[in-house]
Design a protein around this motif. Structure first.
Motif, PDB file in Angstrom:
ATOM      1  N   VAL A 273       1.019 -30.779   7.862  1.00 20.98           N
ATOM      2  CA  VAL A 273       0.296 -29.566   8.253  1.00 20.98           C
ATOM      3  C   VAL A 273      -0.753 -29.273   7.185  1.00 20.98           C
ATOM      4  O   VAL A 273      -0.423 -29.154   6.004  1.00 20.98           O
ATOM      5  N   PRO A 274      -2.033 -29.153   7.570  1.00 17.19           N
ATOM      6  CA  PRO A 274      -3.077 -28.888   6.577  1.00 17.19           C
ATOM      7  C   PRO A 274      -2.911 -27.535   5.908  1.00 17.19           C
ATOM      8  O   PRO A 274      -2.393 -26.587   6.499  1.00 17.19           O
ATOM      9  N   LEU A 275      -3.380 -27.462   4.672  1.00 16.26           N
ATOM     10  CA  LEU A 275      -3.348 -26.214   3.920  1.00 16.26           C
ATOM     11  C   LEU A 275      -4.712 -25.553   3.928  1.00 16.26           C
ATOM     12  O   LEU A 275      -5.736 -26.206   4.108  1.00 16.26           O
ATOM     13  N   GLU A 276      -4.701 -24.239   3.721  1.00 17.20           N
ATOM     14  CA  GLU A 276      -5.918 -23.469   3.516  1.00 17.20           C
ATOM     15  C   GLU A 276      -5.862 -22.888   2.109  1.00 17.20           C
ATOM     16  O   GLU A 276      -4.790 -22.519   1.637  1.00 17.20           O
ATOM     17  N   ALA A 277      -7.003 -22.811   1.441  1.00 15.71           N
ATOM     18  CA  ALA A 277      -7.099 -22.143   0.141  1.00 15.71           C
ATOM     19  C   ALA A 277      -7.787 -20.802   0.368  1.00 15.71           C
ATOM     20  O   ALA A 277      -8.702 -20.698   1.179  1.00 15.71           O
ATOM     21  N   GLU A 278      -7.325 -19.777  -0.346  1.00 14.53           N
ATOM     22  CA  GLU A 278      -7.896 -18.442  -0.174  1.00 14.53           C
ATOM     23  C   GLU A 278      -7.980 -17.734  -1.512  1.00 14.53           C
ATOM     24  O   GLU A 278      -7.059 -17.817  -2.325  1.00 14.53           O
ATOM     25  N   GLY A 279      -9.079 -17.041  -1.745  1.00 21.64           N
ATOM     26  CA  GLY A 279      -9.243 -16.180  -2.908  1.00 21.64           C
ATOM     27  C   GLY A 279      -9.438 -14.751  -2.434  1.00 21.64           C
ATOM     28  O   GLY A 279     -10.072 -14.512  -1.404  1.00 21.64           O
ATOM     29  N   GLN A 280      -8.863 -13.791  -3.164  1.00 23.86           N
ATOM     30  CA  GLN A 280      -8.903 -12.389  -2.743  1.00 23.86           C
ATOM     31  C   GLN A 280      -9.354 -11.479  -3.878  1.00 23.86           C
ATOM     32  O   GLN A 280      -8.982 -11.703  -5.034  1.00 23.86           O
ATOM     33  N   ILE A 281     -10.094 -10.450  -3.506  1.00 24.53           N
ATOM     34  CA  ILE A 281     -10.373  -9.324  -4.397  1.00 24.53           C
ATOM     35  C   ILE A 281      -9.783  -8.105  -3.709  1.00 24.53           C
ATOM     36  O   ILE A 281     -10.106  -7.819  -2.550  1.00 24.53           O
ATOM     37  N   VAL A 282      -8.890  -7.394  -4.407  1.00 26.01           N
ATOM     38  CA  VAL A 282      -8.137  -6.287  -3.817  1.00 26.01           C
ATOM     39  C   VAL A 282      -8.428  -5.002  -4.586  1.00 26.01           C
ATOM     40  O   VAL A 282      -8.310  -4.976  -5.815  1.00 26.01           O
ATOM     41  N   ARG A 283      -8.768  -3.950  -3.859  1.00 28.52           N
ATOM     42  CA  ARG A 283      -8.988  -2.639  -4.468  1.00 28.52           C
ATOM     43  C   ARG A 283      -7.835  -1.715  -4.094  1.00 28.52           C
ATOM     44  O   ARG A 283      -7.526  -1.534  -2.918  1.00 28.52           O
ATOM     45  N   HIS A 284      -7.174  -1.143  -5.116  1.00 27.52           N
ATOM     46  CA  HIS A 284      -6.065  -0.217  -4.900  1.00 27.52           C
ATOM     47  C   HIS A 284      -6.570   1.217  -4.984  1.00 27.52           C
ATOM     48  O   HIS A 284      -7.305   1.573  -5.915  1.00 27.52           O
ATOM     49  N   THR A 285      -6.155   2.046  -4.027  1.00 31.42           N
ATOM     50  CA  THR A 285      -6.501   3.463  -4.028  1.00 31.42           C
ATOM     51  C   THR A 285      -5.248   4.283  -3.713  1.00 31.42           C
ATOM     52  O   THR A 285      -4.216   3.731  -3.354  1.00 31.42           O
ATOM     53  N   GLY A 286      -5.364   5.596  -3.844  1.00 32.03           N
ATOM     54  CA  GLY A 286      -4.203   6.457  -3.628  1.00 32.03           C
ATOM     55  C   GLY A 286      -3.474   6.652  -4.938  1.00 32.03           C
ATOM     56  O   GLY A 286      -4.079   6.974  -5.962  1.00 32.03           O
ATOM     57  N   VAL A 287      -2.179   6.418  -4.928  1.00 31.12           N
ATOM     58  CA  VAL A 287      -1.365   6.591  -6.136  1.00 31.12           C
ATOM     59  C   VAL A 287      -1.819   5.636  -7.241  1.00 31.12           C
ATOM     60  O   VAL A 287      -1.831   5.986  -8.418  1.00 31.12           O
ATOM     61  N   GLN A 288      -2.182   4.414  -6.874  1.00 31.22           N
ATOM     62  CA  GLN A 288      -2.617   3.417  -7.848  1.00 31.22           C
ATOM     63  C   GLN A 288      -4.129   3.227  -7.746  1.00 31.22           C
ATOM     64  O   GLN A 288      -4.686   3.244  -6.648  1.00 31.22           O
ATOM     65  N   LYS A 289      -4.760   3.030  -8.893  1.00 32.97           N
ATOM     66  CA  LYS A 289      -6.211   2.830  -8.910  1.00 32.97           C
ATOM     67  C   LYS A 289      -6.535   1.684  -9.858  1.00 32.97           C
ATOM     68  O   LYS A 289      -6.689   1.887 -11.053  1.00 32.97           O
ATOM     69  N   HIS A 290      -6.583   0.485  -9.322  1.00 34.51           N
ATOM     70  CA  HIS A 290      -6.924  -0.693 -10.115  1.00 34.51           C
ATOM     71  C   HIS A 290      -7.392  -1.792  -9.174  1.00 34.51           C
ATOM     72  O   HIS A 290      -7.409  -1.619  -7.958  1.00 34.51           O
ATOM     73  N   LEU A 291      -7.777  -2.924  -9.740  1.00 30.63           N
ATOM     74  CA  LEU A 291      -8.168  -4.092  -8.965  1.00 30.63           C
ATOM     75  C   LEU A 291      -7.103  -5.169  -9.103  1.00 30.63           C
ATOM     76  O   LEU A 291      -6.343  -5.193 -10.076  1.00 30.63           O
ATOM     77  N   GLU A 292      -7.079  -6.065  -8.130  1.00 26.75           N
ATOM     78  CA  GLU A 292      -6.127  -7.179  -8.131  1.00 26.75           C
ATOM     79  C   GLU A 292      -6.881  -8.417  -7.656  1.00 26.75           C
ATOM     80  O   GLU A 292      -7.699  -8.336  -6.741  1.00 26.75           O
ATOM     81  N   PHE A 293      -6.631  -9.554  -8.290  1.00 29.96           N
ATOM     82  CA  PHE A 293      -7.273 -10.813  -7.923  1.00 29.96           C
ATOM     83  C   PHE A 293      -6.188 -11.824  -7.597  1.00 29.96           C
ATOM     84  O   PHE A 293      -5.259 -12.017  -8.400  1.00 29.96           O
ATOM     85  N   ASN A 294      -6.292 -12.459  -6.428  1.00 31.30           N
ATOM     86  CA  ASN A 294      -5.260 -13.400  -5.987  1.00 31.30           C
ATOM     87  C   ASN A 294      -5.884 -14.731  -5.583  1.00 31.30           C
ATOM     88  O   ASN A 294      -6.939 -14.763  -4.949  1.00 31.30           O
TER      89      ASN A 294
END
Length: 199
Positions: free
Chosen positions: A72-93
């Motif tokens: 089964v072929p794989l996919e690669a993915e990169g993410q930029i995540v913005r947290h709001t509400g109780v938490q306020k930071h960025l996340e990179f995956n």
């Protein structure tokens, strides 16, 4: 920490650059999620969850790659995540996805599971509040900025045109892999929904 963030940004740039040199389509997804303080197993097995007012907005860029697992072929993915509400930071995956549509199950949906690495720009507050049987239930255990990333996804399949927008649901999960990267109770779950576009 800065090196890890730079590496994840490099992964996203590499995915985009690979699109210019190969004929594989580029997937761009946008999704939002709501924090759940329910354990991952309970969410997946019983479908029950308890929400908190913390939100994510995610931009994800991915494409299929030459590697595969059990045919089964794989996919690669990169993410930029913005947290709001109780938490306020960025996340990179940065992650790899294994998607069922390569197996042609003949269903109107596809299923995917993802595994990767996650870096938050600060220690997420909601990952620190739990007490554990591992420490006698008396003290809080603290999470880390750098954790494992795991996702489970269901995507609506469009048989007519693969380039049409596709809706999906995803469990966006960060954890310490049962104590390997942080105490056994650290981590977070977000119940998310979004749209994916192919170019």
């Amino acid at each position: 920490m800065r090196r890890l963030c730079a590496f994840l940004l490099f992964l996203i740039a590499a995915i985009v650059q690979a699109e210019t040199t190969q004929s594989r389509p580029l997937n761009v997804a946008v999704y939002q999620g709501l924090y759940s303080d329910t354990a991952l197993g309970e969410i997946l097995l019983s479908g029950k969850t308890h929400y908190r007012p913390s939100y994510i907005t995610t931009l994800a860029v991915g494409r299929s790659i030459d590697w595969g697992l059990l045919g089964v072929p794989l996919e690669a993915e990169g993410q930029i995540v913005r947290h709001t509400g109780v938490q306020k930071h960025l996340e990179f995956n940065g992650l790899f996805l294994l998607r069922s549509d390569a197996m042609d199950l003949g269903l109107p949906v596809t299923f995917a599971v993802a595994e990767g690495l996650s870096v938050a720009t600060r220690n997420p507050d909601l990952e620190n509040q739990r007490k554990s049987i591992y420490n006698g239930g008396t003290t809080s255990e603290y999470s880390r900025n750098f954790l494992n990333y795991l996702a489970f996804e269901i995507e609506a399949r469009v048989p007519v045109d693969a380039y049409q927008p596709r809706a999906f649901l995803r469990v966006h999960h960060r954890s310490g892999i049962y104590g390997l990267l942080c105490p056994p109770t650290c981590g977070s779950n977000y119940m998310a929904y979004g749209m994916r576009f192919t170019y």
